[in-house]
Write a protein that holds these residues in place. Structure first.
Motif, PDB file in Angstrom:
ATOM      1  N   ASP A  56      27.918  79.270  22.658  1.00 47.20           N
ATOM      2  CA  ASP A  56      27.084  78.592  23.653  1.00 47.20           C
ATOM      3  C   ASP A  56      26.228  77.551  22.949  1.00 47.20           C
ATOM      4  O   ASP A  56      26.045  77.610  21.714  1.00 47.20           O
ATOM      5  CB  ASP A  56      26.186  79.600  24.377  1.00 47.20           C
ATOM      6  CG  ASP A  56      26.972  80.527  25.292  1.00 47.20           C
ATOM      7  OD1 ASP A  56      27.553  80.020  26.267  1.00 47.20           O
ATOM      8  OD2 ASP A  56      27.011  81.742  25.011  1.00 47.20           O
ATOM      9  N   PRO A  57      25.642  76.604  23.711  1.00 48.36           N
ATOM     10  CA  PRO A  57      24.849  75.538  23.095  1.00 48.36           C
ATOM     11  C   PRO A  57      23.453  76.000  22.694  1.00 48.36           C
ATOM     12  O   PRO A  57      22.441  75.550  23.242  1.00 48.36           O
ATOM     13  CB  PRO A  57      24.816  74.465  24.190  1.00 48.36           C
ATOM     14  CG  PRO A  57      24.947  75.213  25.466  1.00 48.36           C
ATOM     15  CD  PRO A  57      25.844  76.364  25.156  1.00 48.36           C
ATOM     16  N   ALA A  58      23.385  76.886  21.720  1.00 50.18           N
ATOM     17  CA  ALA A  58      22.110  77.395  21.222  1.00 50.18           C
ATOM     18  C   ALA A  58      22.313  77.926  19.806  1.00 50.18           C
ATOM     19  O   ALA A  58      23.349  78.525  19.506  1.00 50.18           O
ATOM     20  CB  ALA A  58      21.580  78.508  22.127  1.00 50.18           C
ATOM     21  N   ALA A  93      35.206  69.078  24.973  1.00 52.49           N
ATOM     22  CA  ALA A  93      35.343  69.926  26.154  1.00 52.49           C
ATOM     23  C   ALA A  93      34.142  69.789  27.089  1.00 52.49           C
ATOM     24  O   ALA A  93      34.278  69.891  28.312  1.00 52.49           O
ATOM     25  CB  ALA A  93      35.510  71.385  25.741  1.00 52.49           C
ATOM     26  N   GLU A  94      32.957  69.550  26.509  1.00 53.59           N
ATOM     27  CA  GLU A  94      31.738  69.472  27.322  1.00 53.59           C
ATOM     28  C   GLU A  94      30.612  68.962  26.425  1.00 53.59           C
ATOM     29  O   GLU A  94      30.677  69.038  25.199  1.00 53.59           O
ATOM     30  CB  GLU A  94      31.385  70.857  27.888  1.00 53.59           C
ATOM     31  CG  GLU A  94      30.295  70.861  28.930  1.00 53.59           C
ATOM     32  CD  GLU A  94      30.023  72.253  29.496  1.00 53.59           C
ATOM     33  OE1 GLU A  94      28.989  72.428  30.152  1.00 53.59           O
ATOM     34  OE2 GLU A  94      30.856  73.171  29.253  1.00 53.59           O
ATOM     35  N   ARG A  95      29.551  68.449  27.071  1.00 59.32           N
ATOM     36  CA  ARG A  95      28.338  68.065  26.359  1.00 59.32           C
ATOM     37  C   ARG A  95      27.134  68.623  27.099  1.00 59.32           C
ATOM     38  O   ARG A  95      27.123  68.689  28.331  1.00 59.32           O
ATOM     39  CB  ARG A  95      28.220  66.540  26.222  1.00 59.32           C
ATOM     40  CG  ARG A  95      29.205  65.917  25.221  1.00 59.32           C
ATOM     41  CD  ARG A  95      28.947  64.423  25.071  1.00 59.32           C
ATOM     42  NE  ARG A  95      29.699  63.846  23.963  1.00 59.32           N
ATOM     43  CZ  ARG A  95      30.903  63.300  24.067  1.00 59.32           C
ATOM     44  NH1 ARG A  95      31.515  63.284  25.258  1.00 59.32           N
ATOM     45  NH2 ARG A  95      31.514  62.794  23.018  1.00 59.32           N
ATOM     46  N   SER A  96      26.096  68.983  26.323  1.00 58.16           N
ATOM     47  CA  SER A  96      24.866  69.493  26.914  1.00 58.16           C
ATOM     48  C   SER A  96      23.710  69.156  25.981  1.00 58.16           C
ATOM     49  O   SER A  96      23.537  69.804  24.939  1.00 58.16           O
ATOM     50  CB  SER A  96      24.947  71.013  27.135  1.00 58.16           C
ATOM     51  OG  SER A  96      23.729  71.512  27.649  1.00 58.16           O
ATOM     52  N   GLY A  97      22.947  68.121  26.329  1.00 51.59           N
ATOM     53  CA  GLY A  97      21.823  67.716  25.490  1.00 51.59           C
ATOM     54  C   GLY A  97      22.276  67.340  24.093  1.00 51.59           C
ATOM     55  O   GLY A  97      23.137  66.472  23.906  1.00 51.59           O
ATOM     56  N   PHE A  99      28.670  72.915  18.842  1.00 53.49           N
ATOM     57  CA  PHE A  99      27.933  72.618  17.616  1.00 53.49           C
ATOM     58  C   PHE A  99      26.815  71.638  17.937  1.00 53.49           C
ATOM     59  O   PHE A  99      26.913  70.831  18.864  1.00 53.49           O
ATOM     60  CB  PHE A  99      28.851  72.053  16.524  1.00 53.49           C
ATOM     61  CG  PHE A  99      29.495  70.729  16.849  1.00 53.49           C
ATOM     62  CD1 PHE A  99      28.923  69.533  16.452  1.00 53.49           C
ATOM     63  CD2 PHE A  99      30.699  70.684  17.550  1.00 53.49           C
ATOM     64  CE1 PHE A  99      29.527  68.318  16.743  1.00 53.49           C
ATOM     65  CE2 PHE A  99      31.312  69.480  17.847  1.00 53.49           C
ATOM     66  CZ  PHE A  99      30.721  68.288  17.438  1.00 53.49           C
ATOM     67  N   LYS A 100      25.742  71.720  17.162  1.00 50.21           N
ATOM     68  CA  LYS A 100      24.594  70.836  17.378  1.00 50.21           C
ATOM     69  C   LYS A 100      24.928  69.448  16.877  1.00 50.21           C
ATOM     70  O   LYS A 100      25.380  69.268  15.732  1.00 50.21           O
ATOM     71  CB  LYS A 100      23.352  71.387  16.680  1.00 50.21           C
ATOM     72  CG  LYS A 100      22.060  70.754  17.181  1.00 50.21           C
ATOM     73  CD  LYS A 100      20.830  71.501  16.680  1.00 50.21           C
ATOM     74  CE  LYS A 100      19.566  70.933  17.313  1.00 50.21           C
ATOM     75  NZ  LYS A 100      18.351  71.656  16.838  1.00 50.21           N
ATOM     76  N   ASN A 101      24.680  68.459  17.731  1.00 46.69           N
ATOM     77  CA  ASN A 101      25.094  67.091  17.428  1.00 46.69           C
ATOM     78  C   ASN A 101      24.043  66.114  17.969  1.00 46.69           C
ATOM     79  O   ASN A 101      24.321  65.305  18.864  1.00 46.69           O
ATOM     80  CB  ASN A 101      26.465  66.821  18.074  1.00 46.69           C
ATOM     81  CG  ASN A 101      27.061  65.491  17.668  1.00 46.69           C
ATOM     82  OD1 ASN A 101      26.784  64.982  16.583  1.00 46.69           O
ATOM     83  ND2 ASN A 101      27.867  64.917  18.550  1.00 46.69           N
TER      84      ASN A 101
END
Length: 635
Positions: free
Chosen positions: A447-449, A487-491, A505-507
């Motif tokens: 997950d994005p965390a 696949a997706e972006r979030s912040g 991954f953090k980007n």
């Protein structure tokens, strides 16, 4: 306070003269150059070749070199006596042919201490003192050659060539060429100690070089003329009634195209590996490269297939290059000289044999696809997360860079090596945190965390254990230069398709770990819910001629590609198989099929999918409602 001393406190502090805290080393070069009347560009160019201006936090190299000038202290530290492969299997052998004696002594730390009047310990640990020592050695050598302390960098050619104590004239000339190439082109980087160092380009420098004759080399050697290369043959002998070793006779590229160049590290001192390569029952590889001076030894002719990758399919199509080193000790073994020698060799081989300079064709042992599911846990992990792929491709003349906008549908993993320091464990002891170090690797989460679980690899951990931060655990990471479909972006987070799942991954935009890229992707054909993934591309049953043992039907890996997922491809191959050797004087036959496969970046390792199962989709340069361009029918 020098750059190295600054590492001992939590924050860098400006010097009393007002010099910014991250430019102290830059001033150290200027002061030392002025004190010893050495052109600053020469001093900085030599230091760049010695260490890329890094201090390696005071750790010595394998030959006992310290600091930005890589001043060599005696006695030299001894390499590990019982080197272990990452999976825990010791490599055979503990001795080998003696190393060549340097034609000139290396940059001697004790002599530098005498010339500067500084304690040897200060030259080991203090960057300013180390740089002064290097300048003093350069000036002393210039005088020894009866040459003036000229402000013209071009007058320092012979002194530069002597500085590292290279083993032969060819290596010395190559070293000096590299130094003056840096001077002409200029360089800029942030060091491992956080120092910002810049050498301005001086394209008008033309060194006065002495005329030297090249050293004859064995006819078997396939190597660039400006590199020091020798030959130590791997044995091709009969081991058993119908077995030969330790490589296969072939007729490449006539009977089998060469598609790949595989980068290994030895996980053993080179002397041990030179003994291993002469054992017919051991593995083999085409080239070995020595850490301290980049000397190259060839063992197997390029036309023949070496046993180096753990995959017969990859062996048949590749060139294997071993680099002396341990992935857990990059600062001691992954020298700039070795990087440059390797890049020269690979660039030469890639041009000669038509190998594309990208990360699906130039890859590490840790990226080799496992041929079958049960072999995945035993596949090797070298050269590891501390191999600087970005720098390596710069040296290849094929820099890794953005080729599309930041919102493109494909990204290339590309962290800034010197400042990207993910947490790793296991460098010294299992579970113990490694010292912070620049890395090519980016870690993946579910997950994005940052506190989200790591992505799990069912092939790497068939026992159901979780992925870890261990330096040898590839289960949840990607590497610089590898390309993936978004696949997706979030912040500040980006998700890619990875082994059949979304992996985050953090980007962050301010400090990206990936950049936009163009490319082709494959996706399951419409109507297919999922497709199989393979570790090798074998011929179809009808392709095997009479007298050649038919291989089993290829078994899929424990990953599936589902409808809607996309994976980057840079290569389409036909199934093939290099038959086992059956005689001592003729090439092994190649079985060439008609079944086509696409090589894809499945995860950290490559993989193959049947062309008949997928459509090819060209990625859009910028993301939008349509996402990817239209599917392209296969022909």
């Amino acid at each position: 306070m020098t750059a190295s001393a600054a590492l001992l406190v939590p924050l860098l502090i400006d010097r009393s003269d007002g010099t910014p805290s991250d430019q102290l080393l830059q001033d150290d070069y200027t002061a030392a150059a002025n004190e010893y009347q050495v052109p600053r560009s020469v001093l900085m160019g030599v230091s760049y070749l010695q260490s890329r201006w890094d201090s390696h936090h005071g750790a010595p190299s394998v030959v006992g070199g310290y600091g930005p000038m890589h001043l060599v202290d005696a006695p030299r530290p001894q390499p590990p006596q019982t080197p272990q492969h990452p999976q825990g299997q010791p490599r055979a052998g503990s001795a080998g042919p003696p190393a060549a004696r340097p034609a000139n002594p290396p940059a001697d730390l004790q002599q530098a201490a005498r010339l500067t009047g500084l304690p040897a310990e200060q030259l080991r640990t203090d960057d300013a003192a180390n740089v002064r020592g290097g300048a003093a050695l350069l000036a002393a050598t210039q005088r020894q050659l009866d040459k003036p302390l000229s402000p013209n960098p071009g007058d320092w050619w012979e002194t530069v060539a002597r500085f590292p104590g290279t083993a032969d004239r060819a290596s010395a000339d190559t070293y000096a060429n590299d130094v003056f190439d840096v001077i002409r082109r200029g360089a800029h980087r942030t060091t491992d100690a956080g120092q910002r160092v810049t050498l301005d380009a001086n394209p008008h420098v033309h060194p006065r070089r002495p005329v030297t004759k090249g050293t004859p080399r064995p006819k078997e050697v396939d190597c660039p003329p400006d590199l020091s290369c020798s030959w130590l043959s791997a044995p091709y002998v009969q081991i058993d009634d119908d077995e030969y070793g330790n490589h296969q006779l072939a007729d490449r590229p006539k009977d089998q195209r060469i598609d790949y160049i595989v980068i290994h590290d030895t996980e053993a001192p080179l002397a041990s590996m030179l003994q291993t390569i002469q054992d017919p029952e051991e593995a083999s590889w085409h080239y070995s490269i020595r850490s301290r001076d980049g000397h190259i030894t060839q063992h197997v002719r390029i036309r023949d297939a070496a046993w180096h990758s753990g995959s017969q399919f990859v062996n048949a199509r590749s060139i294997g290059i071993e680099h002396e080193g341990f992935l857990r000790q990059p600062d001691a073994w992954y020298t700039e000289t070795m990087y440059r020698s390797s890049a020269r060799l690979v660039k030469y081989l890639a041009r000669k044999y038509g190998v594309p300079l990208d990360r699906q064709h130039i890859f590490g042992h840790d990226n080799v696809p496992a041929p079958t599911e049960d072999t995945i846990p035993d596949m090797h992990d070298d050269p590891g997360p501390f191999w600087d792929w970005r720098h390596y491709f710069d040296l290849l003349g094929a820099p890794l860079k953005a080729t599309a906008g930041p919102d493109s549908d494909v990204v290339m993993i590309l962290p800034d090596y010197s400042t990207h320091t993910p947490r790793f464990t296991g460098c010294t002891k299992s579970g113990v945190k490694c010292a912070p170090h620049g890395s090519s690797a980016v870690r993946l989460h579910t997950d994005p965390a940052e506190d989200a679980p790591l992505i799990q690899d069912p092939g790497r951990h068939p026992d159901g254990k979780d992925s870890t931060e261990d330096v040898n655990d590839l289960g949840s990471r990607v590497s610089a230069g590898q390309t993936f479909a978004v696949a997706e972006r979030s912040g500040d987070w980006t998700a890619i398709w990875y082994q059949g799942h979304k992996a985050w991954f953090k980007n962050p935009q301010a400090h990206p770990t990936a950049v936009g890229a163009r490319g082709r992707t494959v996706t399951p054909k419409e109507g297919l819910r999922e497709i199989e993934v393979f570790g090798r591309a074998l011929p179809e049953e009808d392709a095997y001629p009479e007298g050649v043992d038919e291989q089993p039907e290829p078994s899929p890996l424990p990953y599936t590609l589902r409808a809607g997922q996309r994976y980057v491809t840079q290569s389409r191959v036909l199934g093939s198989y290099l038959e086992k050797p059956s005689s001592d004087d003729s090439p092994s036959p190649v079985v060439q099929g008609e079944e086509a496969y696409y090589e894809i970046q499945l995860g950290h390792r490559l993989a193959y999918v049947r062309a008949r199962d997928v459509d090819v989709v060209k990625a859009a340069a910028t993301a939008g409602p349509a996402g990817y361009a239209a599917r392209t029918p296969l022909r």
